[in-house]
Design an enzyme around this catalytic site. Structure first.
Site, PDB file in Angstrom:
ATOM      1  N   ARG A   1      49.006  37.910  34.761  1.00  0.00           N
ATOM      2  CA  ARG A   1      49.217  39.487  34.229  1.00  0.00           C
ATOM      3  C   ARG A   1      50.566  39.861  34.255  1.00  0.00           C
ATOM      4  O   ARG A   1      50.709  40.926  33.530  1.00  0.00           O
ATOM      5  CB  ARG A   1      48.442  40.088  35.213  1.00  0.00           C
ATOM      6  CG  ARG A   1      46.780  39.952  35.348  1.00  0.00           C
ATOM      7  CD  ARG A   1      46.171  40.604  36.447  1.00  0.00           C
ATOM      8  NE  ARG A   1      46.347  42.050  36.424  1.00  0.00           N
ATOM      9  CZ  ARG A   1      46.103  42.595  37.436  1.00  0.00           C
ATOM     10  NH1 ARG A   1      45.993  42.344  38.639  1.00  0.00           N
ATOM     11  NH2 ARG A   1      45.886  43.966  37.283  1.00  0.00           N
TER      12      ARG A   1
ATOM     13  N   ASP B   1      46.267  52.960  42.616  1.00  0.00           N
ATOM     14  CA  ASP B   1      45.389  52.042  42.209  1.00  0.00           C
ATOM     15  C   ASP B   1      44.005  52.459  42.823  1.00  0.00           C
ATOM     16  O   ASP B   1      43.957  53.171  43.580  1.00  0.00           O
ATOM     17  CB  ASP B   1      45.953  50.552  42.682  1.00  0.00           C
ATOM     18  CG  ASP B   1      45.155  49.175  42.029  1.00  0.00           C
ATOM     19  OD1 ASP B   1      44.342  49.529  41.350  1.00  0.00           O
ATOM     20  OD2 ASP B   1      45.776  48.147  42.241  1.00  0.00           O
TER      21      ASP B   1
ATOM     22  N   HIS C   1      42.688  43.762  46.468  1.00  0.00           N
ATOM     23  CA  HIS C   1      41.483  44.239  46.284  1.00  0.00           C
ATOM     24  C   HIS C   1      40.604  43.799  47.615  1.00  0.00           C
ATOM     25  O   HIS C   1      39.530  44.188  48.143  1.00  0.00           O
ATOM     26  CB  HIS C   1      40.729  43.449  45.249  1.00  0.00           C
ATOM     27  CG  HIS C   1      41.331  43.756  44.009  1.00  0.00           C
ATOM     28  ND1 HIS C   1      42.281  43.462  43.342  1.00  0.00           N
ATOM     29  CD2 HIS C   1      40.873  44.875  42.981  1.00  0.00           C
ATOM     30  CE1 HIS C   1      42.572  43.962  42.311  1.00  0.00           C
ATOM     31  NE2 HIS C   1      41.702  45.010  41.723  1.00  0.00           N
TER      32      HIS C   1
ATOM     33  N   ASP D   1      41.876  49.981  31.721  1.00  0.00           N
ATOM     34  CA  ASP D   1      42.750  48.892  31.788  1.00  0.00           C
ATOM     35  C   ASP D   1      42.810  48.111  30.686  1.00  0.00           C
ATOM     36  O   ASP D   1      42.030  47.091  30.368  1.00  0.00           O
ATOM     37  CB  ASP D   1      42.451  48.089  33.017  1.00  0.00           C
ATOM     38  CG  ASP D   1      43.296  46.882  33.759  1.00  0.00           C
ATOM     39  OD1 ASP D   1      44.064  46.904  32.703  1.00  0.00           O
ATOM     40  OD2 ASP D   1      43.531  46.989  34.856  1.00  0.00           O
TER      41      ASP D   1
ATOM     42  N   HIS E   1      52.374  47.332  39.519  1.00  0.00           N
ATOM     43  CA  HIS E   1      51.821  48.291  40.572  1.00  0.00           C
ATOM     44  C   HIS E   1      52.789  48.561  41.390  1.00  0.00           C
ATOM     45  O   HIS E   1      53.544  47.506  42.135  1.00  0.00           O
ATOM     46  CB  HIS E   1      50.905  47.426  41.314  1.00  0.00           C
ATOM     47  CG  HIS E   1      49.863  46.750  40.412  1.00  0.00           C
ATOM     48  ND1 HIS E   1      49.904  45.717  39.587  1.00  0.00           N
ATOM     49  CD2 HIS E   1      48.563  47.304  40.179  1.00  0.00           C
ATOM     50  CE1 HIS E   1      48.931  45.435  39.050  1.00  0.00           C
ATOM     51  NE2 HIS E   1      47.872  46.353  39.491  1.00  0.00           N
TER      52      HIS E   1
END
Length: 600
Positions: free
Chosen positions: A196, A313, A239, A128, A227
Site C-alpha cells: 500500500r 483511523d 487493527h 478508502d 497514516h
C-alpha cells in the site's frame, strides 16, 4: 451656498441598486470559480453558509457532524433493518459523514442520493480508494496498489491515477478518499502497509504522493495523507493491537514525517492519524498518536500550520479498543485535536459522552466549533451546500470508461519489475516449449488465485501444465504436481498472499517456500513471479529469474504475462530494497522496441 435637499427616494434606489450589484458580483464570482475548474475552492457564499450553519446547531448536532459511520452500496429494501439504521443515524444522531465499503455503482449512487436527500446538512461521503473506485465499487476502474506506482516512478501515472479516481468517485457521490498512503515502508515484515506504500525512499514517496494528491484535488476529490505520523516501520497490525515505532527524532524527521510535511506543504486537505505509539514524539506510556495532543495539535496543527481536516483511523481498531472504551477514546481524540471520528463503536453513546464533556467543561464548545467549521467549509468547497445529489445518468458515461481503463492498464504495465534474469531467460523466446505453471496461494480459500495468469500462458502455449494450491492444500498433492512437472522445459511459480486488515502477516506458506527452493535446485529452469509483496522473492535467491507484479488483480496477471512473453517491456524498478539481495531502484529494463537490457 444654498443647500440642496437630498431626494431620499433616489438615495434608497441607489442603495438598493448597489446592494443588488454587489450580490450579483458575488454570485457571478461563485459561478466563475465553479466553472473554471472542479478543483476545491471555498467561495464567499460557501464560507457564509458554513459560518451561518454552525451558529444554528445544538451541541449534539455539532458533535454529530464530527462522526462518520459505515455503509455499503448494495441493494436494500426500503424496509430493511440496514436502511432503518442508516436513517436513524441521520434523523436522530445527525451524523455528518458516511464511509462507503463496497457495492455496485447504481445502487451506491442511488443510496447516497437518498441519504443526502434525508439529511438536512449535506453528508460528507468518504471511502478508502487506494486503488481507485474499483477497489470498492464493481465495474469501475481498478488501479494497481501504490507500490506499483512507486515501481513505475512516474509522476504522470500518479497524477492520472488521482484524476481518474476523482472523476469516478465524484460521479457516484464520494467526496473524500482516504488515500494516498504516504507511509514509508522500511520494514519488510510490515503486515498491513507493505504494497500500500509507494516505497521506502522518502523523497520518491513524497514526489509521487504529491502528484497523486494534485490529481485528486484538482478534480474535486479531497485527498487524505495517511497514516500520520508514519506506519511504515511496524511489524504489528494496528487493527489488532497498538504498534510501536521506536525511532529517534532524527530518523523520524528524515523518514516517517518527511512525506507528511511535504504533503501538507503541497496542500493536501486531510490527514489521517495512526493508532501507533511513537515515544520520541509523545513519551506517555502506550499513547496512540490519534489521542496525542503533542502529535496532533502541537506538531501537525501548530508547528506545521496544517489547517485542513484531521481524521482518525477507524476507532473500532484494536490499537484503540484494547486500551480505551469508545467514549474515552472519542473524548481523548477530540481533546488531542482531531476533527472527524471515523467508525466509533456505539455512536449514540459517543455523542452523548462528548456532549456531557462539553457541558461539564472538559471540552470547550469553541473547540467543537473549530472542527465543525472545518467540516462545513470542506463541504462548501465541494459545492455540497448548493447541490448534494449526483446525476445518475452520468454514471454509464464516466465509470469504467475506455480512457480510464487504459490509464489503469498503463500503470499496471509500467510497474512490472524484472529483478533477476539468469542467462537472459526472459522474455521467453516463443520457441515450442512445454511449460508448467504453479499457482501457490498462502491464503485459505484462494485455490485458483493465479488462474488468469495461467490462462494467459495457455493461450500462447496450449500444452501448458497447470497446478494450483492454497494454504490448505496437502503436501502429497503438491508433491505429485512437482513429479508431473518433471517433463516440462520450464517451470513458472506464481506467488500469492493477500494483504488485509486483521490478518497479522503477509508472509508466504513455509511449505511452499521449501518446495520452491527444491525446484530451484534441479535442472529445469525456474521463474518466480510475486503477485503481492516484492519481499517474497528474498526466499528464492537461486531461481533463474524473478519478477514482481505487486498485486493479484487480473490486470496485474495479464501485464506480467505480456511482459514475460516480450509483448511489452519491463519498465519497473524496485521501490523497496530486498534485504541482502537487491537495493531500492534495482530493475532490469527491457525495452520492447529494441530489447535492450540495462541494470541499475
Amino acid at each position: 451656498m444654498k443647500e440642496v435637499p437630498m431626494n431620499t427616494n433616489t438615495g434608497k434606489k441607489k442603495t438598493v441598486f448597489l446592494s443588488f450589484s454587489i450580490l450579483m458580483l458575488l454570485f457571478l464570482t461563485d459561478c466563475a470559480q465553479q466553472a473554471l475548474s472542479p478543483s476545491l475552492t471555498l467561495s464567499p457564499s460557501g464560507l457564509r453558509w458554513a459560518d451561518k450553519t454552525v451558529k444554528k446547531m445544538t451541541i449534539e448536532e455539532k458533535i454529530g457532524q464530527m462522526i462518520s459511520c459505515r455503509f455499503s452500496g448494495h441493494f436494500y429494501n426500503r424496509e430493511s433493518s440496514t436502511i432503518k439504521s442508516l436513517e436513524a443515524l441521520i434523523d436522530k444522531q445527525k451524523v455528518g459523514g458516511m464511509i462507503l465499503f463496497g457495492g455496485e455503482a447504481f445502487e451506491a449512487a442511488y443510496l447516497i442520493n437518498k441519504l443526502q436527500e434525508r439529511s438536512e446538512i449535506p453528508l460528507l461521503i468518504a471511502s478508502d480508494l487506494e486503488r481507485g473506485l474499483g477497489c470498492q465499487i464493481q465495474g469501475t476502474t481498478l488501479f494497481p496498489p501504490l507500490m506499483s506506482i512507486g515501481a513505475s516512478g512516474s509522476e504522470e501515472l500518479a497524477y492520472r491515477m488521482g484524476k481518474v479516481t476523482a472523476e469516478e468517485a465524484r460521479a457516484v457521490g464520494i467526496h473524500i478518499t482516504y488515500a494516498p498512503v504516504v507511509d514509508v515502508n522500511i520494514n519488510p515484515l510490515n503486515p498491513i502497509i507493505n504494497t500500500r506504500s509507494l516505497g521506502e525512499d522518502p523523497e520518491q514517496v513524497s514526489r509521487l504522493a504529491g502528484a497523486y494528491i494534485r490529481g485528486c484535488q484538482e478534480n474535486g476529490l479531497i485527498a487524505t495523507a495517511k497514516h500520520f505520523p508514519g506506519h511504515g516501520d511496524t511489524d504489528v497490525d494496528s487493527h489488532i493491537e497498538l504498534p510501536l515505532i521506536n525511532a529517534d527524532l532524527e530518523r523520524l524527521n528524515q523518514v516517517e514525517l518527511y512525506p507528511f510535511k511535504k504533503a501538507v506543504k503541497a496542500g493536501v486537505k486531510a490527514v489521517m492519524t495512526a493508532h501507533i505509539h511513537v515515544p520520541a514524539l509523545d513519551p506517555s506510556p502506550r499513547m496512540p498518536a490519534t489521542l496525542s495532543p503533542l502529535i496532533i495539535s502541537e506538531l501537525l496543527r501548530n508547528k506545521w500550520g496544517f489547517n485542513g481536516l484531521i481524521v482518525t483511523d477507524a476507532m473500532e481498531m484494536g490499537g484503540i479498543t484494547e486500551l480505551y472504551s469508545p467514549e474515552e477514546a472519542a473524548i481523548l481524540a477530540v481533546k488531542a485535536g482531531v476533527d472527524c471520528l471515523l467508525l466509533p463503536l456505539e455512536t449514540e453513546k459517543v455523542i452523548d459522552a462528548l456532549a456531557e464533556e462539553v457541558r461539564t467543561g472538559g471540552i470547550s464548545e469553541s473547540r467543537i466549533d473549530e472542527s465543525v467549521r472545518r467540516i462545513l467549509r470542506a463541504k462548501a468547497e465541494l459545492g455540497l451546500h448548493k447541490k448534494k445529489e449526483v446525476d445518475m445518468d452520468a454514471l454509464m458515461r464516466i465509470l469504467g470508461s475506455e480512457e480510464h481503463i487504459k490509464q489503469a492498464e498503463k500503470a499496471f504495465e509500467a510497474s512490472v519489475t524484472l529483478v533477476k534474469n539468469g542467462q537472459n531467460i526472459v522474455p521467453l523466446s516463443g520457441e515450442d516449449k512445454k511449460i508448467a505453471v504453479f499457482s501457490l496461494s498462502s491464503d485459505r480459500g484462494d485455490f485458483f488465485a493465479g488462474q488468469i495468469f495461467t490462462e494467459e500462458v495457455k493461450e500462447r502455449y496450449p500444452e501448458t501444465l497447470e497446478f494450483y494450491a492454497d494454504a490448505m492444500t496437502g503436501d502429497e498433492f503438491i508433491r505429485q504436481a512437482v513429479e508431473e512437472s518433471q517433463e516440462a522445459d520450464l517451470r513458472i511459480i506464481t506467488l500469492f498472499s493477500r494483504l488485509y486488515s486483521g490478518k497479522g502477516s503477509v508472509g508466504l506458506n513455509e511449505r511452499h517456500i521449501a518446495i520452491i527452493n527444491e525446484l530451484a535446485g534441479d535442472e529445469v529452469p525456474l521463474i518466480v513471479i510475486s503477485f503481492g509483496s516484492p519481499y517474497f522473492i528474498k526466499h528464492f535467491p537461486d531461481a533463474d529469474a524473478s519478477i514482481c507484479a505487486y498485486r493479484k488483480a487480473a490486470p496485474a496477471q495479464m501485464a506480467a504475462a505480456r511482459a514475460l512473453f516480450g509483448e511489452i517491456g519491463f519498465q519497473g524498478r524496485l521501490p523497496v530494497s530486498i534485504p541482502g539481495l537487491y537495493p531500492v531502484g534495482h530493475g532490469i529494463i527491457i525495452d520492447k522496441k529494441n530489447l535492450k537490457e540495462g541494470n541499475k
